[in-house]
Design a protein around this motif. Structure first.
Motif, PDB file in Angstrom:
ATOM      1  N   SER A   1       0.951  -1.192  -0.011  1.00  0.00           N
ATOM      2  CA  SER A   1       0.101   0.156  -0.026  1.00  0.00           C
ATOM      3  C   SER A   1       0.824   1.176  -0.006  1.00  0.00           C
ATOM      4  CB  SER A   1      -1.065  -0.084   1.263  1.00  0.00           C
ATOM      5  OG  SER A   1      -0.122   0.359   2.514  1.00  0.00           O
ATOM      6  N   TYR A   2       2.140   1.224  -0.297  1.00  0.00           N
ATOM      7  CA  TYR A   2       3.138   2.257  -0.106  1.00  0.00           C
ATOM      8  C   TYR A   2       2.651   3.423  -1.222  1.00  0.00           C
ATOM      9  CZ  TYR A   2       7.393   5.019  -0.929  1.00  0.00           C
ATOM     10  OH  TYR A   2       8.142   6.039  -0.858  1.00  0.00           O
ATOM     11  N   ARG A   3       2.828   4.773  -0.740  1.00  0.00           N
ATOM     12  CA  ARG A   3       2.586   5.649  -1.637  1.00  0.00           C
ATOM     13  C   ARG A   3       3.411   6.797  -0.864  1.00  0.00           C
ATOM     14  NH1 ARG A   3      -0.253   2.523  -3.836  1.00  0.00           N
ATOM     15  NH2 ARG A   3      -1.888   2.871  -4.524  1.00  0.00           N
ATOM     16  N   ASP A   4       4.235   7.715  -1.957  1.00  0.00           N
ATOM     17  CA  ASP A   4       5.053   8.633  -1.573  1.00  0.00           C
ATOM     18  C   ASP A   4       4.955  10.025  -2.013  1.00  0.00           C
ATOM     19  OD1 ASP A   4       6.387   9.058  -3.853  1.00  0.00           O
ATOM     20  OD2 ASP A   4       7.894   7.427  -3.506  1.00  0.00           O
ATOM     21  N   GLN A   5       5.542  11.253  -1.713  1.00  0.00           N
ATOM     22  CA  GLN A   5       5.397  12.446  -2.075  1.00  0.00           C
ATOM     23  C   GLN A   5       5.289  12.619  -3.602  1.00  0.00           C
ATOM     24  OE1 GLN A   5       8.837  14.202  -0.019  1.00  0.00           O
ATOM     25  NE2 GLN A   5      10.259  13.854  -1.657  1.00  0.00           N
TER      26      GLN A   5
ATOM     27  N   LEU B   1       7.418   6.520  13.151  1.00  0.00           N
ATOM     28  CA  LEU B   1       8.070   7.512  12.215  1.00  0.00           C
ATOM     29  C   LEU B   1       9.632   7.573  12.198  1.00  0.00           C
ATOM     30  CD1 LEU B   1       8.356  10.097  10.363  1.00  0.00           C
ATOM     31  CD2 LEU B   1       8.157  11.465  12.577  1.00  0.00           C
ATOM     32  N   VAL B   2      10.042   7.097  11.277  1.00  0.00           N
ATOM     33  CA  VAL B   2      11.680   6.955  11.100  1.00  0.00           C
ATOM     34  C   VAL B   2      12.334   7.875  10.304  1.00  0.00           C
ATOM     35  CG1 VAL B   2      13.643   5.191  10.302  1.00  0.00           C
ATOM     36  CG2 VAL B   2      11.403   4.335  11.579  1.00  0.00           C
ATOM     37  N   LYS B   3      13.275   8.616  10.722  1.00  0.00           N
ATOM     38  CA  LYS B   3      14.097   9.687  10.204  1.00  0.00           C
ATOM     39  C   LYS B   3      15.444   8.962   9.918  1.00  0.00           C
ATOM     40  CE  LYS B   3      11.422  13.259  12.481  1.00  0.00           C
ATOM     41  NZ  LYS B   3      11.409  14.543  12.928  1.00  0.00           N
ATOM     42  N   ALA B   4      16.222   9.260   8.871  1.00  0.00           N
ATOM     43  CA  ALA B   4      17.411   8.601   8.560  1.00  0.00           C
ATOM     44  C   ALA B   4      18.181   9.602   7.754  1.00  0.00           C
ATOM     45  CB  ALA B   4      17.374   7.408   7.909  1.00  0.00           C
ATOM     46  N   ASN B   5      19.514   9.881   8.034  1.00  0.00           N
ATOM     47  CA  ASN B   5      20.299  10.676   7.341  1.00  0.00           C
ATOM     48  C   ASN B   5      21.122   9.643   6.488  1.00  0.00           C
ATOM     49  OD1 ASN B   5      19.485  13.414   8.074  1.00  0.00           O
ATOM     50  ND2 ASN B   5      20.882  13.183  10.024  1.00  0.00           N
ATOM     51  N   VAL B   6      21.533   9.857   5.028  1.00  0.00           N
ATOM     52  CA  VAL B   6      22.143   8.818   4.251  1.00  0.00           C
ATOM     53  C   VAL B   6      22.976   9.822   3.239  1.00  0.00           C
ATOM     54  CG1 VAL B   6      21.692   7.077   2.706  1.00  0.00           C
ATOM     55  CG2 VAL B   6      20.202   7.350   4.421  1.00  0.00           C
ATOM     56  N   ILE B   7      23.960   9.025   3.087  1.00  0.00           N
ATOM     57  CA  ILE B   7      24.879   9.707   1.915  1.00  0.00           C
ATOM     58  C   ILE B   7      25.090   8.449   1.025  1.00  0.00           C
ATOM     59  CG2 ILE B   7      27.349  10.353   1.600  1.00  0.00           C
ATOM     60  CD1 ILE B   7      27.601  11.101   4.228  1.00  0.00           C
ATOM     61  N   LEU B   8      24.678   9.158  -0.441  1.00  0.00           N
ATOM     62  CA  LEU B   8      24.766   8.121  -1.476  1.00  0.00           C
ATOM     63  C   LEU B   8      25.833   8.318  -2.478  1.00  0.00           C
ATOM     64  CD1 LEU B   8      23.126   5.924  -3.416  1.00  0.00           C
ATOM     65  CD2 LEU B   8      22.007   7.921  -4.206  1.00  0.00           C
TER      66      LEU B   8
ATOM     67  N   GLY C   1      23.725  13.867  -0.061  1.00  0.00           N
ATOM     68  CA  GLY C   1      23.115  13.640   1.040  1.00  0.00           C
ATOM     69  C   GLY C   1      21.731  13.845   1.146  1.00  0.00           C
ATOM     70  N   TYR C   2      21.040  12.712   1.900  1.00  0.00           N
ATOM     71  CA  TYR C   2      19.404  12.778   1.931  1.00  0.00           C
ATOM     72  C   TYR C   2      19.046  12.454   3.231  1.00  0.00           C
ATOM     73  CZ  TYR C   2      19.740  12.063  -3.051  1.00  0.00           C
ATOM     74  OH  TYR C   2      19.865  12.173  -4.540  1.00  0.00           O
ATOM     75  N   ARG C   3      17.941  13.394   3.517  1.00  0.00           N
ATOM     76  CA  ARG C   3      17.040  13.154   4.949  1.00  0.00           C
ATOM     77  C   ARG C   3      15.749  12.525   4.520  1.00  0.00           C
ATOM     78  NH1 ARG C   3      18.498  18.330   6.971  1.00  0.00           N
ATOM     79  NH2 ARG C   3      20.450  17.493   8.201  1.00  0.00           N
ATOM     80  N   PHE C   4      15.614  11.355   4.827  1.00  0.00           N
ATOM     81  CA  PHE C   4      14.312  10.485   4.682  1.00  0.00           C
ATOM     82  C   PHE C   4      13.527  10.507   5.711  1.00  0.00           C
ATOM     83  CE2 PHE C   4      17.433   8.571   1.903  1.00  0.00           C
ATOM     84  CZ  PHE C   4      16.554   8.403   0.802  1.00  0.00           C
ATOM     85  N   GLU C   5      12.274  10.806   5.730  1.00  0.00           N
ATOM     86  CA  GLU C   5      11.249  10.358   7.000  1.00  0.00           C
ATOM     87  C   GLU C   5      10.448   9.335   6.269  1.00  0.00           C
ATOM     88  OE1 GLU C   5       9.285  13.827   8.639  1.00  0.00           O
ATOM     89  OE2 GLU C   5      11.293  14.890   8.829  1.00  0.00           O
ATOM     90  N   MET C   6      10.304   8.239   7.019  1.00  0.00           N
ATOM     91  CA  MET C   6       9.420   7.289   6.491  1.00  0.00           C
ATOM     92  C   MET C   6       8.456   6.664   7.706  1.00  0.00           C
ATOM     93  SD  MET C   6      12.573   4.883   5.055  1.00  0.00           S
ATOM     94  CE  MET C   6      13.774   5.335   6.489  1.00  0.00           C
TER      95      MET C   6
ATOM     96  N   ASP D   1       5.124  -7.692  10.874  1.00  0.00           N
ATOM     97  CA  ASP D   1       6.334  -7.385  10.323  1.00  0.00           C
ATOM     98  C   ASP D   1       6.224  -5.735  10.079  1.00  0.00           C
ATOM     99  OD1 ASP D   1       7.625  -9.559  10.155  1.00  0.00           O
ATOM    100  OD2 ASP D   1       6.310 -10.177   8.257  1.00  0.00           O
ATOM    101  N   TRP D   2       7.309  -4.959  10.339  1.00  0.00           N
ATOM    102  CA  TRP D   2       7.208  -3.662   9.819  1.00  0.00           C
ATOM    103  C   TRP D   2       7.453  -3.410   8.305  1.00  0.00           C
ATOM    104  CZ3 TRP D   2       5.488   0.114  13.177  1.00  0.00           C
ATOM    105  CH2 TRP D   2       5.731  -0.259  14.433  1.00  0.00           C
ATOM    106  N   LYS D   3       6.368  -2.327   7.805  1.00  0.00           N
ATOM    107  CA  LYS D   3       6.783  -2.252   6.519  1.00  0.00           C
ATOM    108  C   LYS D   3       6.564  -0.529   6.341  1.00  0.00           C
ATOM    109  CE  LYS D   3       6.434  -6.422   5.088  1.00  0.00           C
ATOM    110  NZ  LYS D   3       7.350  -7.398   4.234  1.00  0.00           N
ATOM    111  N   VAL D   4       7.524  -0.054   5.342  1.00  0.00           N
ATOM    112  CA  VAL D   4       7.271   1.106   4.911  1.00  0.00           C
ATOM    113  C   VAL D   4       5.968   1.450   4.115  1.00  0.00           C
ATOM    114  CG1 VAL D   4       8.300   3.107   3.658  1.00  0.00           C
ATOM    115  CG2 VAL D   4       9.845   1.295   4.740  1.00  0.00           C
ATOM    116  N   VAL D   5       5.148   2.469   4.605  1.00  0.00           N
ATOM    117  CA  VAL D   5       3.897   2.820   3.811  1.00  0.00           C
ATOM    118  C   VAL D   5       4.016   4.076   3.264  1.00  0.00           C
ATOM    119  CG1 VAL D   5       2.488   1.340   5.199  1.00  0.00           C
ATOM    120  CG2 VAL D   5       2.946   3.607   5.954  1.00  0.00           C
ATOM    121  N   SER D   6       4.989   4.841   3.542  1.00  0.00           N
ATOM    122  CA  SER D   6       5.029   6.278   2.844  1.00  0.00           C
ATOM    123  C   SER D   6       6.628   6.796   3.298  1.00  0.00           C
ATOM    124  CB  SER D   6       4.116   7.280   3.457  1.00  0.00           C
ATOM    125  OG  SER D   6       4.250   8.541   3.013  1.00  0.00           O
ATOM    126  N   GLY D   7       6.889   7.723   2.295  1.00  0.00           N
ATOM    127  CA  GLY D   7       8.410   8.261   2.792  1.00  0.00           C
ATOM    128  C   GLY D   7       8.167   9.743   1.945  1.00  0.00           C
TER     129      GLY D   7
END
Length: 151
Positions: free
Chosen positions: A52-56, A95-102, A121-126, A134-140
């Motif tokens: 059921s994932y949907r994002d911005q 709510l999970v916030k992550a700072n990620v470098i790609l 560099g990205y700031r994610f809020e999922m 099981d925990w699943k990402v539904v939005s980000g």
């Protein structure tokens, strides 16, 4: 730290994570997603995403596959470094916030080897929800913040 991540991952996979706090499980999932992304393992990333994932950007579960495929075929290598993860659990939602470098195009073994101009560099809020225990990402949502601020 690496052994703790491996332990959490094994507990998640075995379904025996009863004694592990949800926040730690969620942090482990984020790191698992990053590792799967670094291996260009689309199914490894998507196993943590809800149907059921949907994002911005209007992406759904099926669009995530196309998006990952597009990015993975563009670069020879993908290096992903999770700089921080914070998880806040409220019942079956988190709510999970992550700072990620790609870094794309060249293999980088260590964060100290990254040149800020060659990384993003990205700031994610999922938003995660529990689905069948099981925990699943539904939005980000994510924002490119430049690598310099996250190094």
């Amino acid at each position: 730290m690496r052994s703790a991540i491996i332990l959490i991952s094994l507990l998640i996979l075995s379904g025996c994570a009863k004694g592990v706090p949800d926040e730690d499980i969620l942090k482990g999932i984020v790191k698992d997603i990053a590792e799967a992304g670094q291996k260009k393992d689309i199914d490894g990333v998507r196993k943590n995403i809800s149907k059921s994932y949907r994002d911005q950007e209007g992406n759904d579960y099926d669009a995530v596959r196309s998006l990952l495929l597009y990015h993975f075929i563009r670069a020879e290598t993908v290096s992903i470094f999770v700089r921080s993860v914070d998880a806040e659990v409220k019942g079956d939602t988190a709510l999970v916030k992550a700072n990620v470098i790609l870094v794309r195009g060249k293999e980088v073994k260590s964060i100290k080897d990254i040149i800020p101009e060659s990384a993003a560099g990205y700031r994610f809020e999922m938003i995660f929800k529990k689905e069948n225990k099981d925990w699943k990402v539904v939005s980000g949502i994510w924002q490119n913040v430049g690598a310099a601020g996250l190094l």
